[in-house]
Every structure is written in C-alpha cells, then in structure tokens.
Design a protein around this motif. Structure first.
Motif, PDB file in Angstrom:
ATOM      1  N   VAL A 146      31.507  51.340  33.932  1.00  0.00           N
ATOM      2  CA  VAL A 146      31.452  50.080  33.185  1.00  0.00           C
ATOM      3  C   VAL A 146      32.866  49.572  32.912  1.00  0.00           C
ATOM      4  CG1 VAL A 146      30.856  49.035  30.959  1.00  0.00           C
ATOM      5  CG2 VAL A 146      29.201  50.490  32.141  1.00  0.00           C
ATOM      6  N   LEU A 147      33.755  50.459  32.501  1.00  0.00           N
ATOM      7  CA  LEU A 147      35.142  50.061  32.255  1.00  0.00           C
ATOM      8  C   LEU A 147      35.833  49.639  33.552  1.00  0.00           C
ATOM      9  CD1 LEU A 147      36.330  52.775  29.698  1.00  0.00           C
ATOM     10  CD2 LEU A 147      35.708  50.401  29.247  1.00  0.00           C
ATOM     11  N   ALA A 148      35.491  50.313  34.658  1.00  0.00           N
ATOM     12  CA  ALA A 148      36.068  49.956  35.953  1.00  0.00           C
ATOM     13  C   ALA A 148      35.668  48.538  36.353  1.00  0.00           C
ATOM     14  CB  ALA A 148      35.619  50.951  37.020  1.00  0.00           C
ATOM     15  N   PHE A 149      34.389  48.209  36.177  1.00  0.00           N
ATOM     16  CA  PHE A 149      33.932  46.861  36.516  1.00  0.00           C
ATOM     17  C   PHE A 149      34.494  45.828  35.549  1.00  0.00           C
ATOM     18  CE2 PHE A 149      30.714  48.897  39.200  1.00  0.00           C
ATOM     19  CZ  PHE A 149      30.720  48.046  40.288  1.00  0.00           C
ATOM     20  N   THR A 150      34.731  46.227  34.317  1.00  0.00           N
ATOM     21  CA  THR A 150      35.376  45.318  33.359  1.00  0.00           C
ATOM     22  C   THR A 150      36.777  44.968  33.827  1.00  0.00           C
ATOM     23  OG1 THR A 150      34.119  46.284  31.510  1.00  0.00           O
ATOM     24  CG2 THR A 150      36.101  45.028  30.963  1.00  0.00           C
ATOM     25  N   ILE A 151      37.527  45.990  34.248  1.00  0.00           N
ATOM     26  CA  ILE A 151      38.879  45.760  34.757  1.00  0.00           C
ATOM     27  C   ILE A 151      38.848  44.869  35.994  1.00  0.00           C
ATOM     28  CG2 ILE A 151      40.882  46.887  35.817  1.00  0.00           C
ATOM     29  CD1 ILE A 151      40.232  49.328  34.041  1.00  0.00           C
ATOM     30  N   ALA A 152      37.886  45.134  36.887  1.00  0.00           N
ATOM     31  CA  ALA A 152      37.771  44.339  38.116  1.00  0.00           C
ATOM     32  C   ALA A 152      37.440  42.883  37.804  1.00  0.00           C
ATOM     33  CB  ALA A 152      36.696  44.931  39.022  1.00  0.00           C
ATOM     34  N   THR A 153      36.557  42.666  36.835  1.00  0.00           N
ATOM     35  CA  THR A 153      36.181  41.298  36.458  1.00  0.00           C
ATOM     36  C   THR A 153      37.373  40.541  35.890  1.00  0.00           C
ATOM     37  OG1 THR A 153      33.949  42.086  35.933  1.00  0.00           O
ATOM     38  CG2 THR A 153      34.549  39.903  35.134  1.00  0.00           C
ATOM     39  N   ILE A 154      38.148  41.205  35.044  1.00  0.00           N
ATOM     40  CA  ILE A 154      39.344  40.578  34.478  1.00  0.00           C
ATOM     41  C   ILE A 154      40.348  40.256  35.584  1.00  0.00           C
ATOM     42  CG2 ILE A 154      41.357  40.998  33.003  1.00  0.00           C
ATOM     43  CD1 ILE A 154      39.457  42.574  31.159  1.00  0.00           C
ATOM     44  N   GLY A 155      40.479  41.164  36.543  1.00  0.00           N
ATOM     45  CA  GLY A 155      41.351  40.898  37.684  1.00  0.00           C
ATOM     46  C   GLY A 155      40.906  39.684  38.476  1.00  0.00           C
ATOM     47  N   LEU A 156      39.591  39.522  38.603  1.00  0.00           N
ATOM     48  CA  LEU A 156      39.049  38.366  39.320  1.00  0.00           C
ATOM     49  C   LEU A 156      39.302  37.069  38.565  1.00  0.00           C
ATOM     50  CD1 LEU A 156      35.664  39.730  40.734  1.00  0.00           C
ATOM     51  CD2 LEU A 156      37.535  38.728  42.060  1.00  0.00           C
ATOM     52  N   VAL A 157      39.272  37.127  37.244  1.00  0.00           N
ATOM     53  CA  VAL A 157      39.576  35.932  36.452  1.00  0.00           C
ATOM     54  C   VAL A 157      41.001  35.472  36.748  1.00  0.00           C
ATOM     55  CG1 VAL A 157      39.940  35.035  34.121  1.00  0.00           C
ATOM     56  CG2 VAL A 157      37.943  36.439  34.605  1.00  0.00           C
ATOM     57  N   GLY A 158      41.937  36.414  36.765  1.00  0.00           N
ATOM     58  CA  GLY A 158      43.321  36.067  37.077  1.00  0.00           C
ATOM     59  C   GLY A 158      43.492  35.571  38.495  1.00  0.00           C
ATOM     60  N   ALA A 159      42.813  36.230  39.448  1.00  0.00           N
ATOM     61  CA  ALA A 159      42.922  35.828  40.848  1.00  0.00           C
ATOM     62  C   ALA A 159      42.280  34.460  41.082  1.00  0.00           C
ATOM     63  CB  ALA A 159      42.266  36.876  41.747  1.00  0.00           C
ATOM     64  N   SER A 160      41.187  34.174  40.370  1.00  0.00           N
ATOM     65  CA  SER A 160      40.526  32.874  40.532  1.00  0.00           C
ATOM     66  C   SER A 160      41.436  31.749  40.049  1.00  0.00           C
ATOM     67  CB  SER A 160      39.199  32.852  39.769  1.00  0.00           C
ATOM     68  OG  SER A 160      39.416  32.842  38.365  1.00  0.00           O
ATOM     69  N   ALA A 161      42.212  32.024  39.003  1.00  0.00           N
ATOM     70  CA  ALA A 161      43.179  31.020  38.535  1.00  0.00           C
ATOM     71  C   ALA A 161      44.269  30.812  39.579  1.00  0.00           C
ATOM     72  CB  ALA A 161      43.786  31.478  37.209  1.00  0.00           C
ATOM     73  N   MET A 162      44.677  31.904  40.236  1.00  0.00           N
ATOM     74  CA  MET A 162      45.687  31.814  41.278  1.00  0.00           C
ATOM     75  C   MET A 162      45.167  31.035  42.493  1.00  0.00           C
ATOM     76  SD  MET A 162      47.837  34.970  42.955  1.00  0.00           S
ATOM     77  CE  MET A 162      47.679  35.864  41.415  1.00  0.00           C
ATOM     78  N   ALA A 163      43.850  31.103  42.723  1.00  0.00           N
ATOM     79  CA  ALA A 163      43.261  30.391  43.856  1.00  0.00           C
ATOM     80  C   ALA A 163      43.447  28.886  43.731  1.00  0.00           C
ATOM     81  CB  ALA A 163      41.768  30.724  43.973  1.00  0.00           C
ATOM     82  N   GLY A 164      43.680  28.403  42.510  1.00  0.00           N
ATOM     83  CA  GLY A 164      43.927  26.982  42.304  1.00  0.00           C
ATOM     84  C   GLY A 164      45.180  26.492  43.001  1.00  0.00           C
ATOM     85  N   ALA A 165      46.080  27.418  43.352  1.00  0.00           N
ATOM     86  CA  ALA A 165      47.318  27.030  44.025  1.00  0.00           C
ATOM     87  C   ALA A 165      47.076  26.454  45.406  1.00  0.00           C
ATOM     88  CB  ALA A 165      48.264  28.228  44.124  1.00  0.00           C
ATOM     89  N   VAL A 166      45.938  26.805  46.008  1.00  0.00           N
ATOM     90  CA  VAL A 166      45.608  26.281  47.340  1.00  0.00           C
ATOM     91  C   VAL A 166      44.293  25.504  47.297  1.00  0.00           C
ATOM     92  CG1 VAL A 166      46.899  27.989  48.648  1.00  0.00           C
ATOM     93  CG2 VAL A 166      44.560  28.497  47.963  1.00  0.00           C
ATOM     94  N   GLY A 167      44.035  24.856  46.175  1.00  0.00           N
ATOM     95  CA  GLY A 167      42.857  24.002  46.078  1.00  0.00           C
ATOM     96  C   GLY A 167      41.561  24.741  45.915  1.00  0.00           C
TER      97      GLY A 167
END
Length: 216
Positions: A146-167
C-alpha cells in the motif's frame, strides 16, 4: 489572473484522469514484473536467473531515463497507440512506461521484506508456488505494498505535471502556458498549491490505510 475557475477545474480533472489511468495500467504492468523479480531470483521459489537478469536489466534501463527525455523519445510509440502525441490521452503512454518499471521495483522491495520463514512454512505444508505467492507472500507484504503504491501515485502526480511541458494537459500545462509563459504568478501559486494538497492527501490516506492493514 488570466484563467478562470472552470479552466482550473478542467486542468485538475485532466490531471486526475492522467494519474488514474496511468496508475491502473502501470500496476497491471508493474505488479507481475515485481513478483517475477522476486520469485525468479537466486534461491527463491521459481529460481530462473536468465529471466531475472532480463527483467532486471529492462527495468534498470527505463529507470535510468529521465521522464522528460523518455516522453520525447517514445513519441512514435505514443502516436501509434493513441494517434497523437499531444493531450491527456497521449500523456498516459509515457507515464505508464515511466511508472511501470518504478512500481515493479517498489513491489520487489516490499515483497523482499517478507520473512523467508513464512514462505518456508508454506512450502512445508505442501503449498504450490502460486499458492505461496498469492496466499502468503502478497498478503504478508500488503501493508508495505500500500505504501509502495502511494509513493508511485505521488510520483505520477509529479510526472503528470511535467507532461505539461510538451502539451500533456492538466495542471502542468496550465502552469506553463498561463503561469510561466504569460508571467501570471497567481496561476503558478494556485497550481502548485493544488498539487501540494493532492500529494499531502494521497500520502495521508496511504499511511492510514497501511496502518489499518498492519493492525489487522
């Protein structure tokens, strides 16, 4: 402020969609890979070093590439899968390539925390490898998973924000298009604030859920 409330809500919904779908497909990819990394290693249930070395090498390669580079590098694959390289749907593809190996490694670490004595006892009772994995190994590691998936989800939140750099859409796209390029400090503050709240909420929920499982 150059954006209105509806645009912020739309960007938030896009971010939630990106993270949700990416987490789903990444889990489908990463969970079996993580299990294989554990059970095929030397001295484990299904020892198979060639399989372990291949999977381990592939995961290391993808984990070595920064997300922004990975996102650009697999544009042809993204276009092949979703028909475009811009937008929320297109952002899901590189997010899965990024998070799948990451989740596999997190799952591997969680499963390796299980006491080997539990697995030995299960085998002594005549359990098959599949029964050992799904009735003993995974349940014993559930709190850590559960903690592992929590960390992964938070990482995805950050990466999704980074995806805005290329539209890629979402809050990252809103922050770059209106906050950075148009020098709107308020938009930047709002988007950062929303992301902080999302991360705090996810971490708190994950901690509480993991703690409840551990007590059981």
């Amino acid at each position: 402020m150059l954006v209105n409330f509806d645009q912020i809500i739309e960007a938030l919904i896009e971010t939630v969609q990106m993270v949700g779908f990416s987490l789903l497909f990444s889990a489908i990819l990463g969970l079996p890979l993580g299990i294989l990394l554990v059970v095929t290693r030397k001295g484990h249930l299904l020892e198979n070093l060639p399989v372990f070395n291949v999977i381990n090498g592939i995961i290391n390669i993808f984990r070595s590439v920064p997300f922004i580079i990975l996102m650009v590098a697999i544009i042809p694959i993204t276009r092949f899968i979703v028909g475009t390289s811009i937008g929320t749907a297109a952002a899901v593809v590189p997010l899965v390539f990024y998070a799948g190996p990451y989740i596999a490694r997190l799952i591997e670490n969680s499963l390796l925390e299980v006491d080997p004595g539990v697995l030995e006892a299960a085998q002594a009772m005549g359990a098959t490898p599949a029964q050992v994995i799904f009735r003993f190994l995974i349940p014993e590691a559930l709190s850590s998973l559960v903690l592992a998936f929590t960390i992964a989800t938070i990482g995805l939140v950050g990466a999704s924000a980074m995806a805005g750099a290329v539209g890629g859409g979402g809050l990252g796209d809103l922050a770059i298009t209106y906050g950075y390029q148009r020098f709107d400090t308020m938009v930047m503050l709002i988007t950062v604030g929303i992301l902080v709240v999302m991360v705090q909420g996810l971490q708190t929920f994950g901690n509480l859920f993991s703690k409840r499982i551990r007590r059981r």
